[in-house]
Design a protein around this motif. Structure first.
Motif, PDB file in Angstrom:
ATOM      1  N   GLU A   9       0.808  -1.223   0.000  1.00 62.13           N
ATOM      2  CA  GLU A   9       0.000   0.000   0.000  1.00 62.13           C
ATOM      3  C   GLU A   9       0.844   1.277   0.000  1.00 62.13           C
ATOM      4  OE1 GLU A   9      -3.296   0.053  -0.508  1.00 62.13           O
ATOM      5  OE2 GLU A   9      -3.087  -2.113  -0.732  1.00 62.13           O
ATOM      6  N   ASP A  10       2.142   1.152  -0.168  1.00 63.13           N
ATOM      7  CA  ASP A  10       3.011   2.323  -0.179  1.00 63.13           C
ATOM      8  C   ASP A  10       2.650   3.231  -1.349  1.00 63.13           C
ATOM      9  OD1 ASP A  10       5.419   3.998  -0.768  1.00 63.13           O
ATOM     10  OD2 ASP A  10       6.186   2.912   0.965  1.00 63.13           O
ATOM     11  N   PRO A  11       2.498   4.538  -1.107  1.00 61.03           N
ATOM     12  CA  PRO A  11       2.167   5.450  -2.201  1.00 61.03           C
ATOM     13  C   PRO A  11       3.160   5.412  -3.362  1.00 61.03           C
ATOM     14  CG  PRO A  11       1.863   6.559  -0.100  1.00 61.03           C
ATOM     15  CD  PRO A  11       2.504   5.231   0.190  1.00 61.03           C
ATOM     16  N   ALA A  12       4.417   5.146  -3.078  1.00 57.54           N
ATOM     17  CA  ALA A  12       5.405   5.098  -4.163  1.00 57.54           C
ATOM     18  C   ALA A  12       5.021   4.041  -5.193  1.00 57.54           C
ATOM     19  CB  ALA A  12       6.795   4.815  -3.602  1.00 57.54           C
ATOM     20  N   ARG A  13       4.555   2.902  -4.728  1.00 61.18           N
ATOM     21  CA  ARG A  13       4.160   1.834  -5.663  1.00 61.18           C
ATOM     22  C   ARG A  13       2.950   2.215  -6.489  1.00 61.18           C
ATOM     23  NH1 ARG A  13       4.466  -4.098  -3.020  1.00 61.18           N
ATOM     24  NH2 ARG A  13       4.147  -4.687  -5.177  1.00 61.18           N
ATOM     25  N   SER A  14       1.918   2.698  -5.816  1.00 65.41           N
ATOM     26  CA  SER A  14       0.684   2.997  -6.543  1.00 65.41           C
ATOM     27  C   SER A  14       0.849   4.197  -7.473  1.00 65.41           C
ATOM     28  CB  SER A  14      -0.479   3.207  -5.572  1.00 65.41           C
ATOM     29  OG  SER A  14      -0.211   4.273  -4.691  1.00 65.41           O
TER      30      SER A  14
END
Length: 124
Positions: A9-14
Motif C-alpha cells: 500500500e506504499d504510495p510510491a508503488r501505486s
C-alpha cells in the motif's frame, strides 16, 4: 530510513503504477493547462491519444484515483444540472513537474535507448 515502495500500500508503488498506465499521465498533462469539465477532458484526452477512445467509466476511475492521491481536485457547482470540473492541486502540479523532467530525460536519451534495444534484439 529505507527506500519507499516496499509495502503493498506504499504510495510510491501505486503512484508509479499510475504514471505507467495509459491515461493518467495524459490526464495530468492536460489538467496542467487549467480547469476542465469532465466531457471536455474526455474528448481532449482521447484526441491526444493514439490509443482507443477513453470511456466515461475509465475517465471517472482515473480521475477518482488522482483525486484520492491528492493530485486533482473536483469542483461541483450548485447549478441545475450541476457542473463538475477538475483541476490540478499544488501536489498535482509538483508531480507534473517531475513527469515533465522524466519525459525530457527520456527524450534526451532517445538515441541511447534505441541503440540499447537494437543491441539486445540482435542477441536473439
Amino acid at each position: 530510513m529505507g527506500e519507499g515502495g516496499v509495502e503493498r500500500e506504499d504510495p510510491a508503488r501505486s503512484v508509479m503504477a499510475m504514471l505507467g498506465d495509459r491515461w493518467s499521465p495524459l490526464l495530468l498533462l492536460v489538467l496542467e493547462t487549467g480547469e476542465w469539465r469532465h466531457a471536455d477532458l474526455r474528448r481532449t484526452a482521447a484526441a491526444l491519444s493514439a490509443e482507443q477512445a477513453l470511456s466515461q467509466r475509465i475517465l471517472t476511475l482515473k480521475l477518482r484515483a488522482l483525486e484520492r492521491d491528492g493530485f486533482v481536485s473536483r469542483m461541483v457547482t450548485d447549478d441545475v444540472p450541476p457542473r463538475v470540473s477538475y483541476a490540478l492541486t499544488p501536489l498535482g502540479r509538483a508531480l507534473v513537474g517531475e513527469l515533465r523532467r522524466t519525459i525530457s530525460w527520456l527524450n534526451e536519451r532517445r538515441g541511447e535507448i534505441a541503440a540499447a534495444r537494437r543491441s539486445y534484439d540482435e542477441l536473439d
